[in-house]
Structures are given as structure tokens and as C-alpha cells.
Design an enzyme around this catalytic site. Structure first.
Site, PDB file in Angstrom:
ATOM      1  N   CYS A  31     -39.162 -25.839  -8.724  1.00  9.72           N
ATOM      2  CA  CYS A  31     -40.310 -25.034  -8.285  1.00  9.72           C
ATOM      3  C   CYS A  31     -40.389 -24.991  -6.761  1.00  9.72           C
ATOM      4  O   CYS A  31     -41.340 -24.450  -6.203  1.00  9.72           O
ATOM      5  CB  CYS A  31     -41.607 -25.584  -8.870  1.00  9.72           C
ATOM      6  SG  CYS A  31     -41.952 -27.303  -8.427  1.00  9.72           S
ATOM      7  N   GLU A  36     -39.344 -19.881  -8.379  1.00  6.46           N
ATOM      8  CA  GLU A  36     -38.773 -20.863  -9.301  1.00  6.46           C
ATOM      9  C   GLU A  36     -37.285 -20.540  -9.435  1.00  6.46           C
ATOM     10  O   GLU A  36     -36.913 -19.387  -9.663  1.00  6.46           O
ATOM     11  CB  GLU A  36     -39.456 -20.769 -10.662  1.00  6.46           C
ATOM     12  CG  GLU A  36     -39.214 -21.953 -11.563  1.00  6.46           C
ATOM     13  CD  GLU A  36     -40.409 -22.895 -11.629  1.00  6.46           C
ATOM     14  OE1 GLU A  36     -40.338 -23.863 -12.388  1.00  6.46           O
ATOM     15  OE2 GLU A  36     -41.404 -22.647 -10.916  1.00  6.46           O
TER      16      GLU A  36
END
EC number: 2.1.1.-
Length: 365
Positions: free
Chosen positions: A323, A357
């Protein structure tokens, strides 16, 4: 929140900018072509939280605009699921005339699912009493005529649950329906549509795997459960107790027989694997019985610590979901000494933000 950025007509342009930035940032690893998994441009967030503003008899949601540096009244919210957008006005209509429920209410959190369940958490700057509980039960009954809803009341050192503090999500992944218990105040993937694409990508990336799988930071078993059919056995670690309990529930409901989850941090597991320390939490699990050729990591934004990077480097195949591409880049500086990137993906979990991401599959050189 940047209210001006949330324009579906600009979504493709914003996504292209993310793709270009990610491609340039990782070019020195000579990865294959970037695989791009876009989000729906609207109604993609399954969970949201809003501040509650009191203005005389009126009551409304608001968010803080990071660009304009001011609060913004938020009657509807484009990124939120359609279910949340339906619940938002219905809940306020109930709260406005009800002093017991609105008094010192400062925040509302919503957790929704594609399967139609929604959990509403009401947060207060006061202690909750029997009158609140009576009114909250009546509120749940009225909302329950139109929604599959549960309600939580929170105040300092208080938590009232009517009737559950979780939802059960159902995701169709590669032709199979998987069910996941998602607990209030625990991490879940916010963008369910993209979460499905991430699971399907991970399944495809590991479909030719042999041996067993080790996963660090498994949360509620989101990836472990989906990936289990690709491996002989799966061993997963997670530190947060609510997530471990949810994972055990998810293992049972999905009838997964080859997955064990242990409540340990990645750092503790590293010690256990090296034989430096014995942990009672391992129970009857014999680490030496696992033939893990593949390791899967989905770490927090800080990435992998140095010791865990060394642990990960010992596996033939590394599947890494990140992330935070910056810390992924830092970790790859070491991992690329022994492994090469064979899959490279962008998952747009957070449209209209700078967050990206990323996913990489690495194989030992």
C-alpha cells in the site's frame, strides 16, 4: 478529502498519471509490463467515516477538505457504496428529532458489503445510558425494515453492540464465492471491487506453485483463504486478536482444511523460524513440517523491517502486495539482489487520491 478531485470524468486521466509514476519509479528493476486494475469511478468504498455537525435543530455529516482547508457538508458521498449513500439520509432522519441519540454524537462510521449488510457505529462525547440503549434498539428496528443493519454505540470505555459488531462479505473470486467476516475497527480492504481483482491476480500469479505457502500480516485471512487451493498447506501469521478470530471464522465458513493461522508478529515469526525462541502460541504447529517455497506479504505502510526482508529473501517465490510503493521500492533494493520481478501490477484501491496499491511477484534468480 479533496472534493474537487472526485470527478468520474477525470478518473481515467488520474489513473494514467498513477500508472506513469509507478512505471517510472520501478523502471530500474526492469519489470514486465505493468498490469493495471482500475476501480469503479464511483461508489467503490465499502467503509467510510464522517464527522457529525450540529447546527441548531439540524444535523449533518461533514468531512475536511485538505485542499480548501475547511469542513464540507456531505449529504452524499460519491466514493461511498450505494448502500452507504442510501443509509446516510435515512439515519439522519431518525437522529435529528431524537435527543437521546443525537446528544453529543460527533462521528458516524459505516461498514458495508456487496452482500447487502451494513454496520453503523455511533461515536459520542458522553457516557451512554439505558435511555440511549432503548432508543438505539428502536432505531435498529425501524432501519431494519429497509436495511440489513447492525448498530454500535461507542463512548469512552463503552461499547454497546446491537446485535453484531461485524458484517459478512461475499466476494465472487475466479468463479467461487468466498465469505469473509469483517469486524468493526479492524482492517479490511475498503474497495471491494478492486479487492476481488487483487485476489484473482494473486491466484493467477501462484497457480503453477509447488509446495506450501507462508503469509505474513494475514489480517482476516483475506488472501490466505483465496490462495489455499494453489498450495499443499498454508501457514499465516497475524498479530491483531480480532483479525485472528475473524480469520478462524472465515476458515470454517469457507471450509478451508489446509490453512493454519498463528497469532504472532512478523518479527516474532522470524525469531521462531530461526529457532531463536519458542512461542507457546504455535501450539502443535511444527514449523519444520512446512515446505514453503512461496511467501506472501502485505505489510503496513512502513513496509518490511530489515530482519523480515532477510527472512523473505530465503524463499524461492515472493508475492508482495504494497500500500506504499516507496517502502516497496526500498525493500526491492535488497530483494532484487537475489530475485527478479516477473509480475508487476497496479491496483487502484483509492481513486482521486495519490495513494497507489502495487503488487509484484518475484522469483529467485
Amino acid at each position: 478529502m479533496n472534493a474537487q478531485a472526485m470527478d468520474p470524468q477525470q478518473y481515467e486521466q488520474q489513473l494514467e498519471q498513477k500508472c506513469q509514476a509507478l512505471t517510472e519509479a520501478f523502471a530500474h528493476y526492469n519489470p514486465p509490463a505493468l498490469e493495471v486494475f482500475p476501480s469503479a469511478p464511483a461508489h467503490y468504498r465499502m467503509r467510510c467515516e464522517f464527522r457529525v455537525w450540529h447546527d441548531g435543530d439540524d444535523l449533518y455529516y461533514c468531512m475536511f477538505d485538505n485542499v480548501a482547508k475547511e469542513k464540507v457538508r456531505t449529504d452524499q458521498f460519491l466514493p461511498a457504496s450505494e448502500l452507504i449513500n442510501r443509509m446516510m439520509p435515512a439515519l439522519l432522519d431518525e437522529l435529528r428529532p431524537n435527543r437521546a441519540l443525537r446528544h453529543k454524537l460527533f462521528q458516524v462510521d459505516f461498514l458495508s458489503t456487496l452482500s447487502g449488510e451494513i454496520l453503523v457505529s455511533l461515536l459520542y462525547h458522553r457516557q451512554l445510558d439505558d435511555q440511549w440503549l432503548t432508543e438505539a434498539r428502536a432505531l435498529k428496528a425501524r432501519l431494519g425494515e429497509h436495511f440489513k443493519v447492525d448498530i454500535i454505540g461507542r463512548a469512552r470505555k463503552q461499547k454497546f453492540v446491537l446485535d453484531r459488531d461485524f458484517v459478512v462479505e461475499s466476494l465472487d473470486v475466479d468463479g467461487k464465492t468466498l465469505h469473509y467476516k469483517q469486524v468493526e475497527n479492524s482492517f479490511t480492504q475498503p474497495n471491494a471491487g478492486v479487492a476481488v481483482k487483487m485476489l484473482e491476480w494473486a491466484l493467477d500469479a501462484t497457480k503453477q506453485s509447488s509446495g506450501d505457502l507462508l503469509e505474513l500480516y494475514c489480517g482476516n485471512g483475506n488472501f490466505s483463504i483465496a490462495l489455499a487451493p494453489n498450495f499443499g498447506k498454508v501457514l499465516a501469521t497475524e498479530l491483531a486478536k480480532p483479525s485472528v478470530e475473524a480469520a478462524q471464522y472465515n476458515i470454517q465458513v469457507n471450509k478451508v482444511s489446509n490453512l493454519d493461522i498463528v497469532r504472532m508478529s512478523a518479527e516474532e515469526f522470524t525469531e521462531a523460524m530461526k529457532g531463536e525462541k519458542r512461542f507457546n502460541r504455535l501450539g502443535d504447529i511444527d514449523l519444520q513440517s512446512y515446505q514453503c517455497n512461496t511467501i506472501f506479504v502485505d505489510p503496513p505502510r512502513a513496509g518490511l523491517d530489515d530482519e523480515t526482508v532477510k527472512l523473505v529473501q530465503g524463499y524461492e517465490n515472493i508475492l508482495y502486495i504494497s500500500c506504499n510503493p516507496d517502502t516497496l521500492n526500498d525493500n526491492l533494493k535488497v530483494l532484487s539482489e537475489t530475485h527478479e520481478v516477473v509480475r508487476f501490477a497496479l491496483f487502484d484501491q483509492f481513486p482521486y487520491t495519490h495513494h497507489t496499491e502495487a503488487g509484484v511477484m518475484l522469483k529467485r534468480r
